[in-house]
Design an enzyme around this catalytic site. Structure first.
Site, PDB file in Angstrom:
ATOM      1  N   CYS A  99       2.096   1.776  -3.069  1.00 61.19           N
ATOM      2  CA  CYS A  99       1.922   0.657  -2.136  1.00 61.19           C
ATOM      3  C   CYS A  99       2.023   1.274  -0.740  1.00 61.19           C
ATOM      4  O   CYS A  99       1.736   2.455  -0.574  1.00 61.19           O
ATOM      5  CB  CYS A  99       2.958  -0.443  -2.384  1.00 61.19           C
ATOM      6  SG  CYS A  99       4.668   0.079  -2.137  1.00 61.19           S
ATOM      7  N   SER A 100       2.422   0.522   0.242  1.00 67.18           N
ATOM      8  CA  SER A 100       2.502   1.069   1.604  1.00 67.18           C
ATOM      9  C   SER A 100       3.604   2.110   1.742  1.00 67.18           C
ATOM     10  O   SER A 100       3.384   3.189   2.282  1.00 67.18           O
ATOM     11  CB  SER A 100       2.729  -0.057   2.616  1.00 67.18           C
ATOM     12  OG  SER A 100       1.636  -0.933   2.621  1.00 67.18           O
TER      13      SER A 100
END
Length: 167
Positions: A99-100
């Site tokens: 994810c980020s």
């Protein structure tokens, strides 16, 4: 004397947090704290150099994925993610989630491990670490410099690329 010590401590902390090396180190510590340690991690360098086949799952929102993602990643919306959605992925496949920054992906990775997947890894530091190390990201048109920055707080740690807060 205590004021001088306090000033020195504030100066040292500021030097650590606000230099590039310090920022990288602090980000690494922060993402290790907030990620689920039950899911093994893989460093961006190791993923980039890997010649083993793997399935790459981007667990960010569709909006984040559209801005940019790792080449070949399958979009899995964290907000609606169900392990049953991945029935086409064999339980013995090597799966890399990201994810980020690594928080959402570590939670998704834990769900995969609990569902019987054997070889699940979380990309250490997420997409931000990948980009900060100079590795490419892509959108529907090819390689891009745009990175969905997730939030104002987390975007501080994104030091490369053009920060985007919406699609």
């Amino acid at each position: 004397m205590p004021k001088r010590i306090l000033f020195l401590l504030v100066f040292i902390v500021a030097a650590i947090v606000f230099t590039d090396l310090g920022k990288h180190y602090t980000y690494s510590l922060l993402t290790n704290i907030v990620s689920n340690q039950a899911v093994p991690s893989i460093d961006p360098e190791d993923l980039n150099a890997s010649e083993e086949p793997y399935i790459l799952l981007d667990v960010r929102t569709p909006e984040e994925y559209q801005v940019s993602h790792l080449k070949g990643a399958k979009a899995i919306n964290y907000n609606t993610f169900q392990v049953d959605d991945l029935a086409d992925i064999p339980k013995d496949a090597r799966v890399i989630v990201y994810c980020s920054v690594g928080v959402r992906s570590s939670k998704a990775g834990l769900q995969l491990l609990e569902a019987g997947y054997k070889d699940v890894h979380n990309l250490r530091g997420g997409l931000f670490s990948w980009v900060n190390m100079g590795y490419p990201v892509f959108d529907a048109n090819g390689q891009t410099n745009r990175i969905h920055a997730y939030s104002r707080f987390w975007s501080y740690w994104l030091t490369e690329g053009e920060k985007v807060y919406g699609s």
